[in-house]
Design an enzyme around this catalytic site. Structure first.
Site, PDB file in Angstrom:
ATOM      1  CB  CYS A  95      -0.959  -0.007   1.184  1.00  0.00           C
ATOM      2  SG  CYS A  95      -0.218  -0.496   2.739  1.00  0.00           S
ATOM      3  CG  HIS A 123      -0.072   4.440   3.740  1.00  0.00           C
ATOM      4  ND1 HIS A 123      -0.751   4.339   4.941  1.00  0.00           N
ATOM      5  CD2 HIS A 123       0.213   3.158   3.361  1.00  0.00           C
ATOM      6  CE1 HIS A 123      -0.873   3.059   5.267  1.00  0.00           C
ATOM      7  NE2 HIS A 123      -0.305   2.328   4.327  1.00  0.00           N
TER       8      HIS A 123
HETATM    9  P1  NAP Z   1      -6.827  -8.295   8.533  1.00  0.00           P
HETATM   10  O1  NAP Z   1      -7.677  -7.145   8.821  1.00  0.00           O
HETATM   11  O2  NAP Z   1      -6.052  -8.925   9.645  1.00  0.00           O
HETATM   12  O3  NAP Z   1      -7.754  -9.449   7.844  1.00  0.00           O
HETATM   13  C1  NAP Z   1      -7.267 -10.741   7.601  1.00  0.00           C
HETATM   14  C2  NAP Z   1      -8.329 -11.607   6.935  1.00  0.00           C
HETATM   15  O4  NAP Z   1      -7.778 -12.916   6.683  1.00  0.00           O
HETATM   16  C3  NAP Z   1      -9.583 -11.860   7.778  1.00  0.00           C
HETATM   17  O5  NAP Z   1     -10.683 -12.034   6.923  1.00  0.00           O
HETATM   18  C4  NAP Z   1      -9.265 -13.181   8.480  1.00  0.00           C
HETATM   19  O6  NAP Z   1     -10.437 -13.944   8.805  1.00  0.00           O
HETATM   20  C5  NAP Z   1      -8.525 -13.928   7.391  1.00  0.00           C
HETATM   21  N1  NAP Z   1      -7.591 -14.912   7.971  1.00  0.00           N
HETATM   22  C6  NAP Z   1      -6.666 -14.697   8.935  1.00  0.00           C
HETATM   23  N2  NAP Z   1      -6.005 -15.852   9.208  1.00  0.00           N
HETATM   24  C7  NAP Z   1      -6.531 -16.797   8.387  1.00  0.00           C
HETATM   25  C8  NAP Z   1      -6.295 -18.183   8.213  1.00  0.00           C
HETATM   26  N3  NAP Z   1      -5.357 -18.837   8.907  1.00  0.00           N
HETATM   27  N4  NAP Z   1      -7.040 -18.847   7.288  1.00  0.00           N
HETATM   28  C9  NAP Z   1      -7.982 -18.210   6.578  1.00  0.00           C
HETATM   29  N5  NAP Z   1      -8.275 -16.890   6.712  1.00  0.00           N
HETATM   30  C10 NAP Z   1      -7.546 -16.189   7.609  1.00  0.00           C
HETATM   31  O7  NAP Z   1      -5.730  -7.951   7.419  1.00  0.00           O
HETATM   32  P2  NAP Z   1      -5.802  -6.831   6.240  1.00  0.00           P
HETATM   33  O8  NAP Z   1      -5.234  -5.560   6.701  1.00  0.00           O
HETATM   34  O9  NAP Z   1      -7.152  -6.871   5.641  1.00  0.00           O
HETATM   35  O10 NAP Z   1      -4.722  -7.389   5.210  1.00  0.00           O
HETATM   36  C11 NAP Z   1      -4.993  -8.474   4.333  1.00  0.00           C
HETATM   37  C12 NAP Z   1      -3.835  -8.636   3.360  1.00  0.00           C
HETATM   38  O11 NAP Z   1      -3.763  -7.456   2.532  1.00  0.00           O
HETATM   39  C13 NAP Z   1      -2.461  -8.792   4.024  1.00  0.00           C
HETATM   40  O12 NAP Z   1      -1.669  -9.661   3.270  1.00  0.00           O
HETATM   41  C14 NAP Z   1      -1.899  -7.353   3.972  1.00  0.00           C
HETATM   42  O13 NAP Z   1      -0.501  -7.322   4.005  1.00  0.00           O
HETATM   43  C15 NAP Z   1      -2.446  -6.875   2.646  1.00  0.00           C
HETATM   44  N6  NAP Z   1      -2.595  -5.434   2.496  1.00  0.00           N
HETATM   45  C16 NAP Z   1      -3.205  -4.711   3.482  1.00  0.00           C
HETATM   46  C17 NAP Z   1      -3.367  -3.333   3.303  1.00  0.00           C
HETATM   47  C18 NAP Z   1      -4.024  -2.452   4.345  1.00  0.00           C
HETATM   48  O14 NAP Z   1      -4.014  -1.219   4.153  1.00  0.00           O
HETATM   49  N7  NAP Z   1      -4.580  -2.984   5.421  1.00  0.00           N
HETATM   50  C19 NAP Z   1      -2.931  -2.731   2.136  1.00  0.00           C
HETATM   51  C20 NAP Z   1      -2.325  -3.511   1.140  1.00  0.00           C
HETATM   52  C21 NAP Z   1      -2.177  -4.862   1.342  1.00  0.00           C
HETATM   53  P3  NAP Z   1     -11.113 -13.915  10.287  1.00  0.00           P
HETATM   54  O15 NAP Z   1     -11.825 -12.579  10.404  1.00  0.00           O
HETATM   55  O16 NAP Z   1     -12.035 -15.056  10.228  1.00  0.00           O
HETATM   56  O17 NAP Z   1      -9.983 -14.060  11.279  1.00  0.00           O
END
Ligand code: NAP
Length: 350
Positions: free
Chosen positions: A148, A241
């Site tokens: 991001c 950001h």
């Molecule tokens: P998050 O809020 O922690 O959400 C994680 C998601 O993955 C939830 O739906 C969770 O489900 C699921 N999950 C976690 N552990 C799992 C497992 N063992 N098996 C199956 N599902 C699982 O994270 P996020 O910020 O959305 O980020 C998601 C991805 O996008 C990451 O790789 C991150 O680096 C990337 N990213 C994030 C951003 C940002 O601004 N946040 C920007 C660019 C890229 P439950 O709710 O059921 O636990």
């Protein structure tokens, strides 16, 4: 066209919720399968998900039952918003049995045969899919969106590299808390504070722009030849950001030429016609105190980046400030934009 059925892996998380929001009324894609961890699987989406966005949860998804992450979703395209360590093998398995995977996770971004894609920056890199398909021996593939904080940096650097050649880039970030996912950082750590470390972030910011701005030839990408030095900080901002950037060029332009190159950038005309493409990918602010996260992160539905304070730099040549929305252009919006490009180019059947 009929809307293409799609699945969302990690649908309950920070980025997953953005996917749900953006896909609910998307003209080309229809979310039919929402999948998450065992904690959520089997529950109604409305019960499993702690909805974080200001706009209400789309009515159409509230009663969908969250699925486990299994290779049996009734669609050919999945968006992945899984944590990177989970995403690695899961995305590989989905691609291996024929799904097109548009991922936000870092796991496969630097794989040589996986496109790291921003439609306005490097739409030709989708050709790497052919090499992936040869490796899998099937029709599936993975395409990734950038980190991001990389996305907005690479978008701003693209017209500058094309016009003047980049030699060195120094970037200092101020990154929002939503970038850490949910629940993210404890309030006691981030309130009234700046944290000068985000695990793994500086490496991504130093490497990903070189692949994004690299040159495709003989089925592989040769990295761009400039150097990036990054310092990443977490700040108590909800979304958006901000990055302070200094650049040194091969062919030193004046500040007016730099502003013009940024302002006039639109990317290829086919890309400009995709549903999520903003009219202007880069907005150049004239005010001395812009861009600001609170005021500018939603520019053009959060798909434009905003650049301001373009001025001479006493160490390198020119410096500026760039802002982008980390869960819209920097995550779910960027990934959906990639999928639109893949449909337009024929990699995903309509
Ligand atoms: P998050 O809020 O922690 O959400 C994680 C998601 O993955 C939830 O739906 C969770 O489900 C699921 N999950 C976690 N552990 C799992 C497992 N063992 N098996 C199956 N599902 C699982 O994270 P996020 O910020 O959305 O980020 C998601 C991805 O996008 C990451 O790789 C991150 O680096 C990337 N990213 C994030 C951003 C940002 O601004 N946040 C920007 C660019 C890229 P439950 O709710 O059921 O636990």
């Amino acid at each position: 066209m009929n809307r293409i059925p799609v699945g969302i892996l990690g649908a309950t998380g920070t980025v997953g919720q953005r996917f749900v929001q953006l896909l609910a009324d998307h003209p080309w894609f229809k979310p039919i399968a929402l999948a998450a961890s065992d904690r959520s699987a089997g529950q109604r989406y409305a019960d499993a998900c702690h909805w974080l966005l200001s706009e209400p949860m789309p009515e159409a998804v509230t009663a969908l039952v969250v699925r486990p992450i299994k290779l049996s979703l009734d669609c050919h395209l999945v968006f992945s918003a899984l944590p990177s360590d989970v995403a690695g093998p899961v995305e590989e398995s989905f691609a291996g049995v024929g799904y097109a995977v548009c991922s936000n996770a870092a796991a496969h971004r630097m794989d040589p045969d996986v496109p790291l894609l921003i439609p306005e920056v490097n739409p030709d890199h989708t050709e790497l899919i052919d090499a992936q398909r040869r490796r899998h021996g099937g029709e599936g593939f993975i395409v990734t969106s950038a980190n991001c904080s990389t996305t907005q940096l690479a978008m701003a650097l693209k017209p500058l590299h094309d016009s003047f050649g980049l030699r060195q880039v120094s970037v200092v970030t101020m990154q929002a808390v939503s970038g850490a996912g949910y629940p993210g950082l404890p309030a006691m750590d981030i309130l009234d504070n700046v944290i000068p470390f985000i695990p793994g972030e500086e490496d991504k910011l130093e490497q990903e722009p070189l692949k994004l701005l690299g040159t495709l030839g003989d089925g592989r990408v040769t990295d761009a030849a400039f150097v990036v030095s990054a310092q990443c900080n977490r700040v108590p901002i909800r979304d958006g950001h901000t990055e302070c950037v200094s650049v040194e060029f091969e062919h030193q332009p004046d500040v007016g030429a730099v502003k013009a190159a940024l302002r006039e950038f639109i990317g290829p005309s086919r890309v400009a016609r995709l549903p999520s493409s903003p009219a202007r990918p880069i907005l150049v602010r004239r005010e001395a105190d812009r861009p600001q996260a609170a005021r500018d992160r939603h520019a053009q539905e959060g798909m434009s980046i905003s650049v301001g304070r373009v001025r001479p730099c006493s160490l390198l040549d020119v410096k500026f400030v760039v802002l982008g929305h980390n869960t819209l252009r920097g995550a779910a919006g960027g990934s959906i934009h990639n999928a639109e490009l893949l449909v337009d180019q024929g990699w995903i059947a309509r």
